[in-house]
Design a protein around this motif. Structure first.
Motif, PDB file in Angstrom:
ATOM      1  N   GLU A   1       3.648  -9.522  13.610  1.00  0.00           N
ATOM      2  CA  GLU A   1       2.479  -9.614  12.738  1.00  0.00           C
ATOM      3  C   GLU A   1       1.555  -8.428  12.983  1.00  0.00           C
ATOM      4  O   GLU A   1       1.291  -8.054  14.112  1.00  0.00           O
ATOM      5  N   GLY A   2       1.103  -7.827  11.889  1.00  0.00           N
ATOM      6  CA  GLY A   2       0.204  -6.686  11.965  1.00  0.00           C
ATOM      7  C   GLY A   2       0.917  -5.338  11.904  1.00  0.00           C
ATOM      8  O   GLY A   2       0.267  -4.307  11.728  1.00  0.00           O
TER       9      GLY A   2
ATOM     10  N   VAL B   1       2.453  -2.201  10.478  1.00  0.00           N
ATOM     11  CA  VAL B   1       2.264  -1.521   9.203  1.00  0.00           C
ATOM     12  C   VAL B   1       3.274  -0.385   9.109  1.00  0.00           C
ATOM     13  O   VAL B   1       3.439   0.396  10.042  1.00  0.00           O
TER      14      VAL B   1
ATOM     15  N   GLU C   1       4.301   2.828   6.677  1.00  0.00           N
ATOM     16  CA  GLU C   1       4.038   3.743   5.558  1.00  0.00           C
ATOM     17  C   GLU C   1       5.406   4.275   5.161  1.00  0.00           C
ATOM     18  O   GLU C   1       6.005   5.069   5.886  1.00  0.00           O
TER      19      GLU C   1
ATOM     20  N   ARG D   1       3.017   1.011   1.140  1.00  0.00           N
ATOM     21  CA  ARG D   1       2.735   0.613   2.523  1.00  0.00           C
ATOM     22  C   ARG D   1       3.055  -0.877   2.636  1.00  0.00           C
ATOM     23  O   ARG D   1       2.736  -1.656   1.742  1.00  0.00           O
ATOM     24  N   THR D   2       3.688  -1.253   3.737  1.00  0.00           N
ATOM     25  CA  THR D   2       4.017  -2.653   3.987  1.00  0.00           C
ATOM     26  C   THR D   2       3.375  -3.109   5.289  1.00  0.00           C
ATOM     27  O   THR D   2       3.399  -2.382   6.287  1.00  0.00           O
ATOM     28  N   GLU D   3       2.826  -4.316   5.254  1.00  0.00           N
ATOM     29  CA  GLU D   3       2.301  -4.942   6.471  1.00  0.00           C
ATOM     30  C   GLU D   3       3.025  -6.266   6.667  1.00  0.00           C
ATOM     31  O   GLU D   3       3.241  -7.015   5.719  1.00  0.00           O
TER      32      GLU D   3
ATOM     33  N   VAL E   1       2.715  -9.801   7.566  1.00  0.00           N
ATOM     34  CA  VAL E   1       1.596 -10.742   7.559  1.00  0.00           C
ATOM     35  C   VAL E   1       1.880 -11.943   8.454  1.00  0.00           C
ATOM     36  O   VAL E   1       0.985 -12.458   9.124  1.00  0.00           O
TER      37      VAL E   1
ATOM     38  N   ARG F   1       3.434  -7.911   3.047  1.00  0.00           N
ATOM     39  CA  ARG F   1       2.454  -7.563   2.009  1.00  0.00           C
ATOM     40  C   ARG F   1       2.660  -6.106   1.662  1.00  0.00           C
ATOM     41  O   ARG F   1       2.527  -5.226   2.519  1.00  0.00           O
TER      42      ARG F   1
END
Length: 151
Positions: A11-12, A14, A16, A104-106, A108, A125
Motif C-alpha cells: 500500500e502506498g 507509486v 510512474e 501513474r499508478t498507486e 491503494v 488507482r
C-alpha cells in the motif's frame, strides 16, 4: 516476468509508468469503429466543429483501455489472474488527437484472498495526465494477483 506479485504490492507504492502514448486520429476512428460507437462527436469532424470542443473528442473507452494497457508491463504482466473490476472512473478533461498520455499508478489496498491460497486482491488507482499536466482519466481497478511461487 516484469509484473508485480502480490507481495510486491505494498500500500502506498507509486509507479510512474515509463511508456507514454500520443493519441492519433487513427486510434480514435479505429476504436470507435471496432466497438460500433458511431457517436458523431468521435467520428464526424464536421459535426464536431459545432460541438463545445470545436473538434473530434477521443473516445473515452479508448482512453480507459489505453490507461489500463500502459500499466500492464510494470504491474500485472504475467502476475495477474484477472481483473475483478473497475470503479470510480472519471474523465475530468477531454483528450484530442495529438495529446500525449502518461500514467501513474498507486497501490491503494492489498489483501490476501479469502477463498484462494494462490493469490491476493490488489486495488490500483490509475491517474492519466496529458502533456499539459491536466488529469484526463482516473480509475480504480481491482485485480487478482498471484502470490510469489515458493522456491
Amino acid at each position: 516476468m516484469s509484473g508485480l506479485y502480490f507481495e510486491d504490492c505494498t500500500e502506498g507504492l507509486v509507479i510512474e509508468h515509463a511508456i507514454r502514448r500520443t493519441v492519433t486520429e487513427m486510434d480514435n476512428i479505429l476504436f470507435s469503429s471496432l466497438t460500433y460507437n458511431c457517436a458523431p462527436l468521435h467520428i464526424d469532424a464536421e459535426y464536431a466543429k459545432s460541438s463545445i470542443y470545436g473538434k473530434p473528442l477521443v473516445n473515452s473507452m479508448f482512453l480507459l483501455g489505453l490507461v489500463a494497457g500502459v500499466t500492464v508491463i510494470e504491474t500485472t504482466l504475467g502476475t495477474t489472474l484477472g481483473n475483478l473490476g473497475f470503479q470510480e472512473i472519471k474523465f475530468p478533461n477531454p483528450v484530442f488527437y495529438g495529446d500525449t498520455i502518461r500514467v501513474r499508478t498507486e497501490i491503494v489496498n492489498a489483501r490476501l484472498s479469502k477463498s484462494r491460497n494462490d493469490s491476493g486482491i490488489v486495488t490500483f488507482r490509475h491517474v492519466a495526465m496529458n502533456q499539459r499536466d491536466e488529469e484526463v482519466c482516473t480509475a480504480v481497478r481491482v485485480g487478482l494477483m498471484k502470490v510469489r511461487p515458493q522456491q
